[in-house]
Design an enzyme around this catalytic site. Structure first.
Site, PDB file in Angstrom:
ATOM      1  N   ALA A 115     -10.487  16.404 -54.022  1.00  0.00           N
ATOM      2  CA  ALA A 115      -9.591  16.613 -53.019  1.00  0.00           C
ATOM      3  C   ALA A 115      -9.341  15.187 -52.097  1.00  0.00           C
ATOM      4  O   ALA A 115     -10.263  15.057 -51.441  1.00  0.00           O
ATOM      5  CB  ALA A 115      -9.900  17.818 -51.857  1.00  0.00           C
ATOM      6  N   TYR A 146     -11.836   8.260 -42.407  1.00  0.00           N
ATOM      7  CA  TYR A 146     -11.124   9.327 -43.557  1.00  0.00           C
ATOM      8  C   TYR A 146     -10.506   8.537 -44.509  1.00  0.00           C
ATOM      9  O   TYR A 146     -10.610   8.788 -45.898  1.00  0.00           O
ATOM     10  CB  TYR A 146     -10.292   9.922 -42.398  1.00  0.00           C
ATOM     11  CG  TYR A 146      -9.915  11.369 -43.533  1.00  0.00           C
ATOM     12  CD1 TYR A 146     -10.591  12.254 -43.721  1.00  0.00           C
ATOM     13  CD2 TYR A 146      -8.630  11.379 -43.470  1.00  0.00           C
ATOM     14  CE1 TYR A 146     -10.222  13.384 -44.620  1.00  0.00           C
ATOM     15  CE2 TYR A 146      -8.068  12.688 -44.380  1.00  0.00           C
ATOM     16  CZ  TYR A 146      -8.888  13.505 -44.713  1.00  0.00           C
ATOM     17  OH  TYR A 146      -8.420  14.554 -45.469  1.00  0.00           O
TER      18      TYR A 146
END
Ligand code: UDP
Length: 312
Positions: A115, A146
């Site tokens: 993902a 991130y």
């Protein structure tokens, strides 16, 4: 199939685990540290004879003794507020967590599914973003734990696939919303709906002209399953190309909740992307997938679910 799913108690993971368990041939092992996941999301799974839950952080080595056919790596804090509050864990989920789950796939000769995120495009200079675009990312900015970790995760997946012949797929998930989101995750959809239902001011960051494209969770999960079933070991954008400004989203939520709340403006966070819209041509052509749920339908379902949660 014996499937390992990291992040299976999170927002998207919980919907995916439910779908995977509909096939009685599947056995599911959910690995989750419960940092942003929630056992309430997977009550069905905890009692299910074909499912096992392991509380474990993917940054640490993962050992599974049974045969594993498929590894999904979804575990990560994923909202800007969640990854800002847990920066090192987020960095490690994307980097060490990817290496550890790739190692697991390698050991078991299993297929691998990463993902990734539309954040790999950063603050994109082209619109819509297709899979060929390399992105415009600040390598050490406030989102880098991130977005750069996810870029590393893609590099790791591609490198293991090439070096060890692992069959691997990468999904770039665009903004997704729906039931099972954390109400305090700080994302725009949850914030604005909770504020509207509580008659609080709706907070728009910046002037609200920045755009996003919102996919209802069942569409995103259908995209994941279409990828899983396909023979295309590639990168796919999965998202809804219907693009709107954050201000338009706030106005839509005010209308759908019949709220009397006002809109107020707060500073735009650093490196907040100005525009985002997926080009899903590739997924349409190769996976025969496209989103089905329009924004009002998806928002109405989400509003009803949030109302129930707030009344608990
Ligand atoms: N945003 C906003 N008000 C909020 C929360 C977010 O205006 O209460 C903005 C945010 O600055 C960004 C967009 O909405 O431009 C989407 O933010 P979100 O955190 O949902 O996800 P992102 O796409 O940035 O990861």
């Amino acid at each position: 199939m014996n499937i390992v799913l990291t992040g299976g108690s999170g927002f998207i993971g919980s919907h995916l685990s439910k779908e995977l368990l509909k096939d009685s041939e599947n056995k599911l092992i959910v690995v989750d540290n419960l940092l942003t996941g929630n056992l309430d999301n997977i009550q069905n799974l905890l009692d299910h004879e074909n499912a096992t839950f392991i509380q474990h952080d993917v940054q640490d080595h993962i050992e599974i003794n049974e045969k594993v056919d498929y590894v999904f790596h979804l575990a990560s804090a994923a909202s800007p507020v969640a990854y800002t509050e847990n920066p090192v864990n987020t960095l490690k989920a994307g980097s060490l967590g990817t290496i550890n789950t790739l190692g697991l796939a390698r050991k078991h000769n299993a297929e691998y599914f990463l993902a990734s995120t539309s954040e790999v495009y950063g603050d994109p200079l082209i619109t819509p973003q297709n899979e060929e675009y390399w992105g415009n990312v600040n390598p050490n900015g406030e989102r880098s734990m991130y977005d750069e970790a996810k870029r590393f995760a893609e590099a790791a997946t591609a490198t293991y696939a090439r070096s060890y012949n692992i069959k691997a797929k990468i999904i770039r998930i665009f903004n997704t919303y729906g039931p099972n989101m954390q109400l305090n995750d700080g994302r725009v959809v949850t914030n604005l709906i909770v504020q509207a239902l509580n008659d609080e001011d709706l907070t728009i960051y910046g002037d609200g002209s920045q755009t996003r494209s919102f996919s209802y969770v069942s569409d995103t999960v259908a995209g994941i399953l279409a990828m899983m079933k396909s023979d295309h070991y590639e990168v796919f954008n999965i998202g809804n190309p219907y693009e709107m400004t954050v201000k338009e989203l706030a106005e839509t939520i005010l209308k759908l909740t019949s709220s009397k709340s006002k809109i107020i403006y707060k500073p735009l966070p650093n490196d907040d992307p100005q525009q985002r819209r997926p080009d899903i041509t590739k997924a349409k052509e190769k996976l025969n997938w496209e989103p089905k749920i329009d924004l009002e339908t998806g928002l109405n379902t989400t509003i009803d679910w949030i109302k129930q949660e707030l009344s608990k």
